[in-house]
Design a protein around this motif. Structure first.
Motif, PDB file in Angstrom:
ATOM      1  N   ASN A 384       0.822  -1.215   0.000  1.00 49.17           N
ATOM      2  CA  ASN A 384       0.000   0.000   0.000  1.00 49.17           C
ATOM      3  C   ASN A 384       0.855   1.263   0.000  1.00 49.17           C
ATOM      4  OD1 ASN A 384      -1.950   1.940   0.321  1.00 49.17           O
ATOM      5  ND2 ASN A 384      -2.490   1.373   2.413  1.00 49.17           N
ATOM      6  N   PRO A 385       0.821   2.065  -1.080  1.00 47.40           N
ATOM      7  CA  PRO A 385       1.586   3.320  -1.087  1.00 47.40           C
ATOM      8  C   PRO A 385       1.077   4.322  -0.049  1.00 47.40           C
ATOM      9  CG  PRO A 385       0.165   3.185  -3.011  1.00 47.40           C
ATOM     10  CD  PRO A 385       0.110   1.846  -2.340  1.00 47.40           C
ATOM     11  N   GLY A 386      -0.178   4.156   0.375  1.00 48.14           N
ATOM     12  CA  GLY A 386      -0.747   5.066   1.355  1.00 48.14           C
ATOM     13  C   GLY A 386      -0.067   5.020   2.709  1.00 48.14           C
ATOM     14  N   ARG A 387       0.791   4.035   2.927  1.00 50.00           N
ATOM     15  CA  ARG A 387       1.526   3.942   4.188  1.00 50.00           C
ATOM     16  C   ARG A 387       2.687   4.925   4.240  1.00 50.00           C
ATOM     17  NH1 ARG A 387       3.252  -2.101   4.037  1.00 50.00           N
ATOM     18  NH2 ARG A 387       4.698  -1.323   5.622  1.00 50.00           N
ATOM     19  N   TYR A 388       3.042   5.529   3.093  1.00 53.04           N
ATOM     20  CA  TYR A 388       4.216   6.381   3.022  1.00 53.04           C
ATOM     21  C   TYR A 388       3.796   7.839   2.810  1.00 53.04           C
ATOM     22  CZ  TYR A 388       6.300   1.802   2.376  1.00 53.04           C
ATOM     23  OH  TYR A 388       6.669   0.489   2.537  1.00 53.04           O
ATOM     24  N   GLU A 389       4.454   8.724   3.508  1.00 55.99           N
ATOM     25  CA  GLU A 389       4.060  10.136   3.552  1.00 55.99           C
ATOM     26  C   GLU A 389       3.927  10.793   2.171  1.00 55.99           C
ATOM     27  OE1 GLU A 389       2.477  13.257   5.210  1.00 55.99           O
ATOM     28  OE2 GLU A 389       3.122  11.517   6.392  1.00 55.99           O
ATOM     29  N   PRO A 390       4.873  10.595   1.227  1.00 56.46           N
ATOM     30  CA  PRO A 390       4.748  11.297  -0.060  1.00 56.46           C
ATOM     31  C   PRO A 390       3.482  10.956  -0.845  1.00 56.46           C
ATOM     32  CG  PRO A 390       6.957  10.400   0.199  1.00 56.46           C
ATOM     33  CD  PRO A 390       6.120   9.816   1.297  1.00 56.46           C
ATOM     34  N   TYR A 391       2.839   9.814  -0.543  1.00 55.60           N
ATOM     35  CA  TYR A 391       1.698   9.356  -1.332  1.00 55.60           C
ATOM     36  C   TYR A 391       0.349   9.521  -0.620  1.00 55.60           C
ATOM     37  CZ  TYR A 391       5.742   6.925  -3.299  1.00 55.60           C
ATOM     38  OH  TYR A 391       6.980   6.633  -3.813  1.00 55.60           O
ATOM     39  N   ARG A 397      -4.419   7.571  -9.457  1.00 59.84           N
ATOM     40  CA  ARG A 397      -4.311   8.189 -10.776  1.00 59.84           C
ATOM     41  C   ARG A 397      -3.070   9.075 -10.904  1.00 59.84           C
ATOM     42  NH1 ARG A 397     -10.527   9.814 -12.569  1.00 59.84           N
ATOM     43  NH2 ARG A 397     -10.961   7.761 -13.470  1.00 59.84           N
ATOM     44  N   ASP A 398      -2.347   9.253  -9.812  1.00 55.88           N
ATOM     45  CA  ASP A 398      -1.137  10.080  -9.839  1.00 55.88           C
ATOM     46  C   ASP A 398       0.064   9.248 -10.278  1.00 55.88           C
ATOM     47  OD1 ASP A 398      -1.869  12.812  -8.820  1.00 55.88           O
ATOM     48  OD2 ASP A 398      -2.686  11.593  -7.191  1.00 55.88           O
ATOM     49  N   ILE A 402       1.234   5.398  -9.354  1.00 55.41           N
ATOM     50  CA  ILE A 402       1.233   4.368 -10.400  1.00 55.41           C
ATOM     51  C   ILE A 402       2.597   3.690 -10.473  1.00 55.41           C
ATOM     52  CG2 ILE A 402       1.097   4.001 -12.901  1.00 55.41           C
ATOM     53  CD1 ILE A 402      -1.020   6.271 -12.936  1.00 55.41           C
ATOM     54  N   ASN A 403       3.660   4.486 -10.459  1.00 58.02           N
ATOM     55  CA  ASN A 403       5.003   3.920 -10.520  1.00 58.02           C
ATOM     56  C   ASN A 403       5.310   3.072  -9.286  1.00 58.02           C
ATOM     57  OD1 ASN A 403       5.503   5.148 -12.973  1.00 58.02           O
ATOM     58  ND2 ASN A 403       6.403   6.973 -12.059  1.00 58.02           N
ATOM     59  N   PHE A 404       4.853   3.525  -8.121  1.00 56.68           N
ATOM     60  CA  PHE A 404       5.042   2.753  -6.902  1.00 56.68           C
ATOM     61  C   PHE A 404       4.375   1.384  -7.036  1.00 56.68           C
ATOM     62  CE2 PHE A 404       3.838   1.101  -2.813  1.00 56.68           C
ATOM     63  CZ  PHE A 404       4.884   1.424  -1.968  1.00 56.68           C
ATOM     64  N   LEU A 405       3.120   1.364  -7.472  1.00 53.66           N
ATOM     65  CA  LEU A 405       2.383   0.104  -7.577  1.00 53.66           C
ATOM     66  C   LEU A 405       3.006  -0.834  -8.605  1.00 53.66           C
ATOM     67  CD1 LEU A 405      -1.256   1.498  -7.313  1.00 53.66           C
ATOM     68  CD2 LEU A 405      -0.081   0.059  -5.642  1.00 53.66           C
ATOM     69  N   TYR A 452      -6.405   2.593  -8.924  1.00 54.02           N
ATOM     70  CA  TYR A 452      -5.522   2.210 -10.031  1.00 54.02           C
ATOM     71  C   TYR A 452      -6.034   0.959 -10.741  1.00 54.02           C
ATOM     72  CZ  TYR A 452      -1.538   0.411 -12.589  1.00 54.02           C
ATOM     73  OH  TYR A 452      -0.747  -0.089 -13.588  1.00 54.02           O
ATOM     74  N   ALA A 453      -6.446  -0.040  -9.980  1.00 54.41           N
ATOM     75  CA  ALA A 453      -6.922  -1.296 -10.569  1.00 54.41           C
ATOM     76  C   ALA A 453      -8.172  -1.073 -11.417  1.00 54.41           C
ATOM     77  CB  ALA A 453      -7.198  -2.317  -9.472  1.00 54.41           C
ATOM     78  N   ALA A 454      -9.104  -0.261 -10.933  1.00 57.52           N
ATOM     79  CA  ALA A 454     -10.335   0.017 -11.688  1.00 57.52           C
ATOM     80  C   ALA A 454     -10.020   0.727 -12.998  1.00 57.52           C
ATOM     81  CB  ALA A 454     -11.288   0.850 -10.831  1.00 57.52           C
ATOM     82  N   ASP A 455      -9.149   1.723 -12.945  1.00 61.07           N
ATOM     83  CA  ASP A 455      -8.756   2.436 -14.163  1.00 61.07           C
ATOM     84  C   ASP A 455      -8.082   1.501 -15.165  1.00 61.07           C
ATOM     85  OD1 ASP A 455      -9.774   4.855 -13.384  1.00 61.07           O
ATOM     86  OD2 ASP A 455      -7.850   5.750 -12.835  1.00 61.07           O
ATOM     87  N   ALA A 456      -7.200   0.648 -14.651  1.00 59.00           N
ATOM     88  CA  ALA A 456      -6.460  -0.261 -15.536  1.00 59.00           C
ATOM     89  C   ALA A 456      -7.401  -1.240 -16.236  1.00 59.00           C
ATOM     90  CB  ALA A 456      -5.404  -1.027 -14.728  1.00 59.00           C
TER      91      ALA A 456
END
Length: 483
Positions: A384-391, A397-398, A402-405, A452-456
């Motif tokens: 989960n990128p949401g665990r990290y402050e920058p994200y 959609r950012d 996307i690159n993190f995932l 991200y998954a829904a968009d993809a």
């Protein structure tokens, strides 16, 4: 090496170079190799950080880069390296690639893009000819030259990873003879120049209107024609034949001012290198797509075969290669790789509703289509990128999320399996004239992974089937309404 250790090693190297710790470290888009890239920014300096587990490959890139940079060629400057931790820093050339220009135009190829390509081949000629002078190939990886052995690596890659997987009939002994004839012919070209090896639009950055080159670590000694063929026959570039010919002639003119060139002989060998490059590409698509079942490469196969079809219809080699031509024609005749019938799909009544949601906030959305429900995919086990402050304040959609995932999670593998399941349902629903299918993706907050998954999936279904897709990001829409 874990992402946390890689980022720590890059932060240490950045601090040694810049005199300060980076304020931001963001993973960039995956490269298709084992290399991992980051953008590092301090208060005054910025760099691209690279982690590569292959020391020989890294050394080749670093030595080539320093040599080319010393000759004022358009490559990134190397700022710092620490191969004991397998990381190095290079100049940040921005985020715009030549490939991004291609994505903007679909089947239209405007004049300004043709002019960019002409500037690219001008600089390519300089890299190959000026950069090739006095260049030591001591650190080349995996070969010092594109010799007959290297050619057979490519030819057999095509045979074993594409041709055999298509199950078309061919005479292997006769095909082997054609391979020898092709390689022997190609080696009659002047091959004392720098060969970039993977010269295609993703490896060409555009900064302030000028091209810069990256990812030439596989470079070696070879003929001028190979890289030109790689660029002009990139499968998805779809360069019109007349513009392709115009760019070819422009390259010959520019390169001829740097080294003696016989235009007629050059074009003859160029056509041969176009053939072997396209064969190599099909081998790569076969391995990544038919064997590893990666969706992107599967969808690229029809584009690669379109180039093969053009070569067979307009054969311009002074050698015949009858068995190779027959095998390739059988692949085309099989129509095995023609895309799904979008005409039939577009006339169907099927609408696919795709939702992202939060398990904590609202739970699985109700199906308002009257179909009683649909697929529900849980994304919570994915990193989960949401665990990290920058994200934390970003969404799926950012670009950095996307690159993190893509780089630091199993999202691509997860979606590959989702696509296979949903594709089967979509094709069945189209055949049976059903009107609705619902797919839900849930994660903890409905912000990163599920979005991200829904968009993809939505993009995948539109491209593959042409069906109507209705996207709802439940939590994001709720936040917008509340604001």
């Amino acid at each position: 090496m874990t992402p946390q250790k890689i980022e720590a090693a890059l932060a240490d190297l950045f601090e040694q170079w810049a005199g300060e710790s980076p304020k931001l470290i963001l993973p960039l888009a995956p490269s298709g190799s084992e290399r991992i890239y980051y953008r590092l920014q301090g208060s005054e300096k910025a760099a691209i950080g690279t982690y590569s587990p292959n020391d020989r490959e890294s050394r080749a890139f670093l030595e080539y880069s320093r040599h080319f940079h010393s000759k004022s060629l358009p490559v990134p400057e190397i700022y710092a390296e620490d191969l004991s931790t397998k990381v190095y820093l290079q100049e940040d050339l921005g985020s715009t690639t030549l490939y991004s220009f291609l994505l903007q135009n679909d089947d239209y190829f405007p004049d300004y893009l043709a002019q960019i390509y002409k500037r690219v081949v001008e600089q390519l000629a300089r890299l190959q000819i000026i950069g090739g002078k006095d260049l030591s190939y001591e650190h080349s990886y995996p070969k010092q030259a594109f010799d007959k052995e290297a050619m057979f690596w490519d030819l057999n890659y095509f045979k074993y990873h594409f041709l055999m997987l298509t199950r078309v009939r061919f005479d292997e002994q006769a095909l082997e003879k054609d391979f020898h004839d092709l390689a022997d012919y190609l080696l009659t070209a002047d091959n004392q120049y720098f060969l970039f090896r993977d010269f295609q639009s993703r490896n060409i950055m555009i900064k302030s209107g000028e091209p810069y080159f990256i990812d030439y670590q596989g470079g070696r000694r070879g003929a001028l024609q190979y890289d030109l063929a790689s660029l002009l026959f990139q499968a998805k570039a779809n360069i019109p034949p007349d513009i392709r010919q115009e760019i070819l002639q422009h390259y010959i003119k520019v390169a001829g001012e740097l080294t003696p060139i016989n235009p007629d002989r050059f074009v003859e060998h160029y056509n041969g290198y176009v053939l072997i490059r396209n064969i190599q590409v099909l081998g790569a698509y076969g391995f990544r797509g038919l064997f590893e079942r990666k969706e992107h490469f599967l969808k690229s196969i029809p584009h690669g075969l379109r180039n093969i079809k053009g070569l067979l219809e307009n054969w311009q080699l002074p050698i015949e290669l009858p068995h190779l031509r027959e095998a390739m024609q059988r692949i085309l005749d099989s129509k095995k790789f023609e895309p799904f019938n979008k005409i039939k799909s577009s006339t169907s009544l099927l609408t696919v509703g795709i939702n992202s949601f939060s398990y904590h906030a609202g739970g699985i959305p109700e199906d308002s289509s009257g179909n009683g429900g649909g697929f529900v995919f849980d994304c919570r086990f994915i990193h989960n990128p949401g665990r990290y402050e920058p994200y934390k304040k970003l969404t799926g959609r950012d670009e950095s999320v996307i690159n993190f995932l893509k780089q630091h999670s199993t999202m691509d593998e997860y979606l590959h399996n989702v696509f296979r399941i949903v594709d089967a349902a979509v094709e069945d629903y189209i055949e049976r004239s059903f009107t609705n299918l619902t797919v839900n993706f849930g994660c903890t907050g409905g912000q990163h992974r599920s979005v991200y998954a829904a968009d993809a999936l939505g993009k995948h279904l539109k491209e593959k089937y042409g069906v109507r897709v209705v996207l709802h990001h439940v939590e994001q829409e709720k936040k917008n309404w509340e604001n």
